[in-house]
Design an enzyme around this catalytic site. Structure first.
Site, mmCIF file in Angstrom:
data_model
loop_
_atom_site.group_PDB
_atom_site.id
_atom_site.type_symbol
_atom_site.label_atom_id
_atom_site.label_comp_id
_atom_site.label_asym_id
_atom_site.label_seq_id
_atom_site.Cartn_x
_atom_site.Cartn_y
_atom_site.Cartn_z
ATOM 1 N N THR A 14 23.066 3.968 -18.076
ATOM 2 C CA THR A 14 22.889 2.724 -18.831
ATOM 3 C C THR A 14 24.134 1.856 -18.780
ATOM 4 O O THR A 14 24.058 0.632 -18.682
ATOM 5 C CB THR A 14 22.538 3.043 -20.298
ATOM 6 N N SER A 59 21.156 9.178 -15.383
ATOM 7 C CA SER A 59 21.638 10.552 -15.481
ATOM 8 C C SER A 59 20.518 11.575 -15.594
ATOM 9 O O SER A 59 20.774 12.778 -15.459
ATOM 10 C CB SER A 59 22.625 10.699 -16.641
ATOM 11 N N THR A 92 23.734 8.686 -20.602
ATOM 12 C CA THR A 92 23.805 9.533 -21.799
ATOM 13 C C THR A 92 22.803 10.681 -21.800
ATOM 14 O O THR A 92 22.967 11.641 -22.556
ATOM 15 C CB THR A 92 23.587 8.683 -23.069
ATOM 16 N N ASP A 93 21.755 10.627 -20.961
ATOM 17 C CA ASP A 93 20.735 11.684 -20.995
ATOM 18 C C ASP A 93 21.335 13.065 -20.752
ATOM 19 O O ASP A 93 20.964 14.037 -21.421
ATOM 20 C CB ASP A 93 19.651 11.420 -19.947
#
Length: 331
Positions: A14, A59, A92-93
């Protein structure tokens, strides 16, 4: 004071997004150079930045092979005498998994900081550039030496072992349930709440491809067929995301004992956000029952991170020494 050199490795996510034709965000579309060109460091932050783009993808698509590349680039960077600290931008995943993997494998003699964002650079109120600035300030601070890889997010600093994504969209995307942040960044100021805890030495001797380790969540009346299905399809070890204090359905015990008897390592953690596993109960499927069958109980770690630790040790440690090796890195 000598100006510090910070290397920024970018991997997509992101934080490196741009608008797509559909009106959504195209994750990882910006190169590191394009992303950092938009960055304005706060007054008084005197560093030399070097940017290296490794990946440009969301990610959720990061693989174990990518982790090997992150390690290689990170190790080469931190080994350079002219480099004072490392920043890695990431989606962030799976950010918490990458951070933990690097904390297990990279030396801790220089700061290594990983960050991301909840809002894309083109979104109103984006946290992308603030988080990057904070990560750079943290990486330039000698206070972060010996902490291993840390996560910087929303002006807070988290140990990689305990950092978890706790919110899908708000700016407080990461926390460390049960332990809290180790410090914060306020403009140019880095504050640690307490001295660095003991860090286990980096895991060495591992090689890629890492052995496949599967995760299995325990839940009400879950089928034991899932255990054998994982192994029959190629898993070399299992991590169970256990109930409460580290429990599984009673129907799982026969399959667990059978798999352990043929040499398949199995570990168990608690699926709770806080609290260790504990053999305080005695019933079929309890932690006491599992431990007596040879299951490895792991405390204060999520299943996703335990999987990476177990894979690294399977690649580098004889099976008979696996329990002792896991205990050493679970400091």
């Amino acid at each position: 004071m000598t100006r510090k050199r910070i290397v920024v490795l970018t991997t997509g996510g992101t934080i490196a997004s741009k608008p797509s034709d559909s009106g959504r965000s195209e994750s990882g579309a910006l190169s590191g150079e394009q992303l950092l060109d938009q960055l304005a460091l706060p007054p008084g932050v005197d560093v030399t930045l070097e940017v290296i783009s490794i990946l440009q993808k969301p990610s959720n698509a990061v693989t174990l092979t990518d982790l090997a590349e992150f390690y290689r680039h990170g190790r080469e960077t931190l080994d350079r005498e002219d480099v004072d600290g490392l920043v890695i931008t990431h989606g962030t995943d799976t950010l918490e998994e990458t951070a933990y993997f690097l904390s297990l494998t990279l030396p801790a003699d220089k700061p290594c900081v990983i960050t991301g964002s909840q809002r894309a650079p083109h979104h109103l109120g984006t946290d992308a550039f603030k988080n990057i600035c904070d990560a750079i300030v943290a990486a330039a601070s000698s206070q972060l030496r010996k902490l291993g890889c840390v996560v910087v997010f929303n002006e807070s600093i988290f140990a990689a072992r305990y950092a978890r994504k706790v919110n899908s969209f708000q700016l407080n995307g990461f926390e460390a349930p049960g332990s809290g942040p180790v410090g914060y960044i306020d403009g140019q100021r880095v504050k640690l709440y307490y001295a660095a805890a003991a860090m286990a030495p980096p895991v060495t001797g591992w090689d890629f491809p890492l052995p496949r380790v599967d995760l299995l969540p325990a839940y009400l009346d879950a089928s034991p067929a899932l255990l054998k299905a994982c192994v029959e399809s190629g898993a070399k070890a299992l991590v169970i995301d256990g109930l409460g204090r580290g429990h599984v359905p009673p129907s799982w015990m026969a399959s667990i004992k059978e798999l352990i008897s043929v040499g398949v390592p199995i570990a168990i953690v608690s699926s709770c956000a806080q609290g260790p596993v504990n053999s305080s109960y005695e019933f079929s499927g309890s932690l006491a029952d599992l431990a007596s069958a040879g299951v490895l109980p792991l405390n204060d770690i999520s299943a996703r991170k335990a999987r990476l630790a177990l894979a690294l040790l399977l690649s580098s440690t004889p099976r008979e020494a696996l329990g002792d090796a896991m205990e050493r890195i679970m400091i």
